[in-house]
Design a protein around this motif. Sequence first.
Motif, PDB file in Angstrom:
ATOM      1  N   ILE A  35       0.823  -1.203   0.000  1.00  0.00           N
ATOM      2  CA  ILE A  35       0.000   0.000   0.000  1.00  0.00           C
ATOM      3  C   ILE A  35       0.857   1.252   0.000  1.00  0.00           C
ATOM      4  O   ILE A  35       2.035   1.214   0.370  1.00  0.00           O
ATOM      5  N   VAL A  37       0.445   5.124   1.639  1.00  0.00           N
ATOM      6  CA  VAL A  37      -0.280   5.940   2.614  1.00  0.00           C
ATOM      7  C   VAL A  37       0.403   7.304   2.638  1.00  0.00           C
ATOM      8  O   VAL A  37       1.626   7.385   2.509  1.00  0.00           O
ATOM      9  N   GLN A  39       0.563  11.425   4.479  1.00  0.00           N
ATOM     10  CA  GLN A  39       0.280  12.233   5.657  1.00  0.00           C
ATOM     11  C   GLN A  39       0.610  13.679   5.346  1.00  0.00           C
ATOM     12  O   GLN A  39       1.789  14.037   5.215  1.00  0.00           O
ATOM     13  N   TRP A  47      -4.919   6.581   3.605  1.00  0.00           N
ATOM     14  CA  TRP A  47      -4.589   5.522   2.646  1.00  0.00           C
ATOM     15  C   TRP A  47      -4.749   6.057   1.235  1.00  0.00           C
ATOM     16  O   TRP A  47      -5.713   6.768   0.930  1.00  0.00           O
ATOM     17  N   TYR A  95       4.270   7.212   2.329  1.00  0.00           N
ATOM     18  CA  TYR A  95       4.858   5.995   2.875  1.00  0.00           C
ATOM     19  C   TYR A  95       4.394   4.780   2.067  1.00  0.00           C
ATOM     20  O   TYR A  95       3.223   4.718   1.654  1.00  0.00           O
ATOM     21  N   TRP A 108       6.763  -0.365   7.572  1.00  0.00           N
ATOM     22  CA  TRP A 108       6.595   0.803   6.737  1.00  0.00           C
ATOM     23  C   TRP A 108       7.970   1.355   6.372  1.00  0.00           C
ATOM     24  O   TRP A 108       8.938   1.178   7.121  1.00  0.00           O
ATOM     25  N   GLY A 109       8.024   2.048   5.237  1.00  0.00           N
ATOM     26  CA  GLY A 109       9.231   2.771   4.904  1.00  0.00           C
ATOM     27  C   GLY A 109       9.329   4.055   5.709  1.00  0.00           C
ATOM     28  O   GLY A 109       8.432   4.383   6.492  1.00  0.00           O
ATOM     29  N   GLN A 110      10.399   4.793   5.481  1.00  0.00           N
ATOM     30  CA  GLN A 110      10.643   6.013   6.246  1.00  0.00           C
ATOM     31  C   GLN A 110       9.900   7.217   5.668  1.00  0.00           C
ATOM     32  O   GLN A 110       9.781   8.256   6.321  1.00  0.00           O
TER      33      GLN A 110
END
Lengths: 118, 107
Positions: A35, A37, A39, A47, A95, A108-110
Amino acid sequence: EVHLVESGGGLVKPGGSLRLSCAVSGFTFSSFGMIWVRQAPGKGLEWVSFITSTSSDIYYADSVKGRFTVSRDNANNSLFLQMNSLRADDTAVYYCARGPGLKGYEPWGQGTLVTVSS
Amino acid sequence: DIQMTQSPSSLSASVGDRVTITCRASQGIGNFLGWFQQKPGKAPKSLIYAASSLQSGVPSRFSGRGSGTVFTLTISSLQPEDSATYYCQQYYGYPPAFGGGTKVEIK
């Protein structure tokens, strides 16, 4: 160890395009859905998109449908997000994450920052 | 679409306090619920999956309960490093919506 590393973010003008990448290692990429996502600054998690392990099913949030395209390259352990017709409200940290697996969405990635501004 | 509602949106508590955050789904989602912790400038970290299962390496003071439409995340004894924003997320269906977040501050 499982790693996800996003790249491709940056500053782009409204109406422009960017392609984000998520390079993964430490697990069998071709066995997992993925996925995206995002922010926005000071906001919660939203999402964006989901793609199954074989790319057979793809979903998008209404806010990006028709503008964003998710894809993956299982041979090269990479996930992509092509973002077109970018708007100011697309400004966010993006992300990638693995899942949903037996343990939900993890890791999750950074994140990579996308800024849409003239 | 399934909507996720978290409460409270913020709280302030002392070290050692028991803290509980609630997440409500607009329809039944079984136990397809995860909890995440996010610290400023960092990526979200999965704490709990399947409503009540602790991810590897997560301190045992964190626990999750619930099924169907009501879920809770409890920190049994709040520690300074628990200052963060916590999010729930359903993964029963698409879109896999997140709750609005709960900011936990240490008094």
